[in-house]
Design a protein around this motif. Sequence first.
Motif, mmCIF file in Angstrom:
data_model
loop_
_atom_site.group_PDB
_atom_site.id
_atom_site.type_symbol
_atom_site.label_atom_id
_atom_site.label_comp_id
_atom_site.label_asym_id
_atom_site.label_seq_id
_atom_site.Cartn_x
_atom_site.Cartn_y
_atom_site.Cartn_z
ATOM 1 N N ALA A 34 -11.901 -27.820 2.652
ATOM 2 C CA ALA A 34 -12.143 -28.627 3.846
ATOM 3 C C ALA A 34 -12.831 -29.958 3.536
ATOM 4 O O ALA A 34 -12.825 -30.859 4.373
ATOM 5 N N THR A 35 -13.390 -30.102 2.339
ATOM 6 C CA THR A 35 -14.008 -31.387 1.985
ATOM 7 C C THR A 35 -12.969 -32.406 1.534
ATOM 8 O O THR A 35 -13.264 -33.594 1.477
ATOM 9 N N ARG A 36 -11.767 -31.937 1.242
ATOM 10 C CA ARG A 36 -10.709 -32.830 0.760
ATOM 11 C C ARG A 36 -9.518 -32.928 1.689
ATOM 12 O O ARG A 36 -8.743 -33.882 1.600
ATOM 13 N N PHE A 37 -9.307 -31.919 2.548
ATOM 14 C CA PHE A 37 -8.084 -31.858 3.346
ATOM 15 C C PHE A 37 -8.387 -31.663 4.821
ATOM 16 O O PHE A 37 -9.419 -31.114 5.199
ATOM 17 N N GLU A 38 -7.442 -32.093 5.621
ATOM 18 C CA GLU A 38 -7.428 -31.806 7.050
ATOM 19 C C GLU A 38 -6.222 -30.925 7.315
ATOM 20 O O GLU A 38 -5.337 -30.790 6.465
ATOM 21 N N ALA A 39 -6.156 -30.353 8.502
ATOM 22 C CA ALA A 39 -5.045 -29.469 8.858
ATOM 23 C C ALA A 39 -3.689 -30.154 8.698
ATOM 24 O O ALA A 39 -2.678 -29.495 8.454
ATOM 25 N N ALA A 40 -3.675 -31.481 8.797
ATOM 26 C CA ALA A 40 -2.418 -32.220 8.652
ATOM 27 C C ALA A 40 -1.755 -31.972 7.295
ATOM 28 O O ALA A 40 -0.540 -32.122 7.166
ATOM 29 N N ALA A 41 -2.517 -31.558 6.301
ATOM 30 C CA ALA A 41 -1.949 -31.296 4.974
ATOM 31 C C ALA A 41 -0.929 -30.160 5.005
ATOM 32 O O ALA A 41 -0.010 -30.119 4.182
ATOM 33 N N LEU A 42 -1.068 -29.247 5.951
ATOM 34 C CA LEU A 42 -0.141 -28.118 6.067
ATOM 35 C C LEU A 42 0.879 -28.310 7.184
ATOM 36 O O LEU A 42 1.700 -27.424 7.445
ATOM 37 N N ALA A 43 0.853 -29.451 7.842
ATOM 38 C CA ALA A 43 1.776 -29.708 8.958
ATOM 39 C C ALA A 43 3.227 -29.565 8.499
ATOM 40 O O ALA A 43 3.620 -30.113 7.467
ATOM 41 N N GLY A 44 4.002 -28.808 9.239
ATOM 42 C CA GLY A 44 5.415 -28.614 8.937
ATOM 43 C C GLY A 44 5.708 -27.452 8.019
ATOM 44 O O GLY A 44 6.861 -27.018 7.911
ATOM 45 N N LEU A 45 4.710 -26.925 7.335
ATOM 46 C CA LEU A 45 4.953 -25.832 6.388
ATOM 47 C C LEU A 45 5.406 -24.555 7.108
ATOM 48 O O LEU A 45 6.191 -23.784 6.563
ATOM 49 N N ALA A 46 4.959 -24.355 8.329
ATOM 50 C CA ALA A 46 5.346 -23.153 9.083
ATOM 51 C C ALA A 46 6.838 -23.130 9.415
ATOM 52 O O ALA A 46 7.371 -22.088 9.779
ATOM 53 N N ARG A 101 6.194 -15.177 0.900
ATOM 54 C CA ARG A 101 6.609 -15.354 2.290
ATOM 55 C C ARG A 101 5.463 -15.939 3.093
ATOM 56 O O ARG A 101 4.322 -15.495 2.989
ATOM 57 N N ILE A 102 5.772 -16.944 3.885
ATOM 58 C CA ILE A 102 4.776 -17.530 4.783
ATOM 59 C C ILE A 102 4.668 -16.640 6.010
ATOM 60 O O ILE A 102 5.664 -16.381 6.692
ATOM 61 N N VAL A 103 3.472 -16.160 6.291
ATOM 62 C CA VAL A 103 3.206 -15.323 7.463
ATOM 63 C C VAL A 103 2.708 -16.192 8.619
ATOM 64 O O VAL A 103 3.151 -16.039 9.749
ATOM 65 N N ALA A 104 1.784 -17.121 8.316
ATOM 66 C CA ALA A 104 1.232 -17.979 9.364
ATOM 67 C C ALA A 104 0.563 -19.191 8.738
ATOM 68 O O ALA A 104 0.097 -19.139 7.598
ATOM 69 N N VAL A 105 0.523 -20.255 9.504
ATOM 70 C CA VAL A 105 -0.222 -21.459 9.142
ATOM 71 C C VAL A 105 -1.167 -21.736 10.301
ATOM 72 O O VAL A 105 -0.737 -21.815 11.451
ATOM 73 N N ASP A 106 -2.460 -21.845 9.989
ATOM 74 C CA ASP A 106 -3.459 -22.056 11.031
ATOM 75 C C ASP A 106 -4.548 -22.973 10.490
ATOM 76 O O ASP A 106 -5.358 -22.551 9.664
ATOM 77 N N LEU A 110 -3.384 -20.802 5.124
ATOM 78 C CA LEU A 110 -2.000 -20.376 4.952
ATOM 79 C C LEU A 110 -2.021 -18.890 4.625
ATOM 80 O O LEU A 110 -2.554 -18.491 3.591
ATOM 81 N N ASP A 111 -1.478 -18.071 5.519
ATOM 82 C CA ASP A 111 -1.389 -16.635 5.285
ATOM 83 C C ASP A 111 -0.031 -16.334 4.663
ATOM 84 O O ASP A 111 1.001 -16.793 5.165
ATOM 85 N N VAL A 112 -0.058 -15.575 3.565
ATOM 86 C CA VAL A 112 1.166 -15.295 2.812
ATOM 87 C C VAL A 112 1.262 -13.815 2.476
ATOM 88 O O VAL A 112 0.267 -13.089 2.474
ATOM 89 N N GLU A 113 2.468 -13.401 2.156
ATOM 90 C CA GLU A 113 2.732 -12.036 1.720
ATOM 91 C C GLU A 113 3.461 -12.107 0.383
ATOM 92 O O GLU A 113 4.361 -12.920 0.204
ATOM 93 N N GLY A 114 3.031 -11.236 -0.553
ATOM 94 C CA GLY A 114 3.694 -11.178 -1.848
ATOM 95 C C GLY A 114 3.186 -12.192 -2.854
ATOM 96 O O GLY A 114 3.885 -12.510 -3.809
ATOM 97 N N LEU A 115 1.983 -12.689 -2.675
ATOM 98 C CA LEU A 115 1.381 -13.608 -3.648
ATOM 99 C C LEU A 115 0.709 -12.776 -4.721
ATOM 100 O O LEU A 115 -0.183 -11.978 -4.427
#
Length: 153
Positions: A34-46, A101-106, A110-115
């Motif tokens: 959070a010191t380097r990124f804002e939520a916009a960094a994950l925009a569109g990944l979902a 697999r992407i489960v959710a972006v919030d 980033l919530d993932v399955e199979g990492l």
Amino acid sequence: MSFVLAAIGHVRGGRTEAIDDDWGASRARIELDATRFEAAALAGLADFSHAEVIFLFDKVGEGEIEYGARHPRGRPDWPLVGIFAQRGRNRPNRLGSCVCRIVAVDGLHLDVEGLDAIDGTPVLDIKPVLTGFLPRCEVREPAWAGEIMKDYW
């Protein structure tokens, strides 16, 4: 030549030990710094079903690094192959990558399955999986590679 990389975030939850098999049902969260990124960094990944996560095997000590050949998983019934002909964690630069697999972006999460990375693992990059970057021809592999993966997921 050397490079300095900074983690963009860390794996939270999921497994706590790097056991070789049964990663398919493992769910984890990647928390961006959070010191380097804002939520916009994950925009569109979902909008994507999968992401490729590049991470650091930070628990592998310098004395565990392999620079030559070894039997995968230490099994003498599998061939002696170079470290770059396998995906073991004791690689010279200790880099791991996994399509999950992407489960959710919030927000910054980033919530993932199979990492196949454990809780606390530093994440170096996240990329969406695009079919245009997948192999455009048949993929071949030796028999031991298929055998090693039969219980991995």
